[in-house]
Design a protein around this motif. Structure first.
Motif, PDB file in Angstrom:
ATOM      1  N   LYS A 193       0.352  -2.507   1.976  1.00 28.54           N
ATOM      2  CA  LYS A 193       1.213  -1.646   2.782  1.00 28.54           C
ATOM      3  C   LYS A 193       0.923  -1.883   4.266  1.00 28.54           C
ATOM      4  O   LYS A 193      -0.223  -1.982   4.680  1.00 28.54           O
ATOM      5  CB  LYS A 193       0.962  -0.185   2.433  1.00 28.54           C
ATOM      6  CG  LYS A 193       1.923   0.778   3.088  1.00 28.54           C
ATOM      7  CD  LYS A 193       1.671   2.187   2.570  1.00 28.54           C
ATOM      8  CE  LYS A 193       2.558   3.185   3.248  1.00 28.54           C
ATOM      9  NZ  LYS A 193       2.296   4.544   2.773  1.00 28.54           N
ATOM     10  N   GLU A 226       5.840  -3.272   2.639  1.00 28.79           N
ATOM     11  CA  GLU A 226       4.670  -3.982   2.123  1.00 28.79           C
ATOM     12  C   GLU A 226       4.905  -5.469   2.304  1.00 28.79           C
ATOM     13  O   GLU A 226       6.040  -5.929   2.338  1.00 28.79           O
ATOM     14  CB  GLU A 226       4.471  -3.683   0.632  1.00 28.79           C
ATOM     15  CG  GLU A 226       4.160  -2.243   0.342  1.00 28.79           C
ATOM     16  CD  GLU A 226       4.038  -1.975  -1.152  1.00 28.79           C
ATOM     17  OE1 GLU A 226       3.131  -1.227  -1.524  1.00 28.79           O
ATOM     18  OE2 GLU A 226       4.852  -2.495  -1.931  1.00 28.79           O
ATOM     19  N   SER A 282       8.253  -0.330   0.122  1.00 28.84           N
ATOM     20  CA  SER A 282       7.183   0.176  -0.750  1.00 28.84           C
ATOM     21  C   SER A 282       7.676   1.240  -1.721  1.00 28.84           C
ATOM     22  O   SER A 282       7.037   1.468  -2.748  1.00 28.84           O
ATOM     23  CB  SER A 282       6.024   0.732   0.084  1.00 28.84           C
ATOM     24  OG  SER A 282       6.440   1.852   0.821  1.00 28.84           O
ATOM     25  N   SER A 296       9.318  -0.842  -5.564  1.00 26.90           N
ATOM     26  CA  SER A 296       8.503  -2.021  -5.874  1.00 26.90           C
ATOM     27  C   SER A 296       9.204  -3.017  -6.795  1.00 26.90           C
ATOM     28  O   SER A 296       8.796  -4.173  -6.876  1.00 26.90           O
ATOM     29  CB  SER A 296       7.161  -1.605  -6.474  1.00 26.90           C
ATOM     30  OG  SER A 296       7.352  -0.911  -7.689  1.00 26.90           O
TER      31      SER A 296
END
Length: 71
Positions: free
Chosen positions: A12, A24, A41, A44
């Motif tokens: 991150k 990220e 983030s 995902s």
């Protein structure tokens, strides 16, 4: 953009706050290939944006300099 690769180790961003605007990146992949994968983030399994290391470095410098404003 690509989909996520399960072999990438994501980190991150230190600039991501607690307001939900988080990104990220995969620094080990970037070091090995010169391609910097970036993703949201909060998602995902979502798309991954791949940028050249040079383009990513310019982007980070712009963020640090406040060139993109705030949300």
């Amino acid at each position: 953009m690509t989909t996520d690769s399960p072999s990438l180790r994501w980190v991150k961003s230190s600039y991501s706050g607690s307001g939900g605007s988080c990104v990220e990146w995969a620094p080990a992949h970037a070091s090995a290939t010169g391609i910097v994968p970036v993703r949201d983030s909060k998602n995902s399994n979502g798309p991954v944006l791949n940028a050249s290391a040079e383009a990513f470095a310019f982007f980070v410098a712009g963020v640090k300099a406040g060139e993109f404003g705030t949300i």
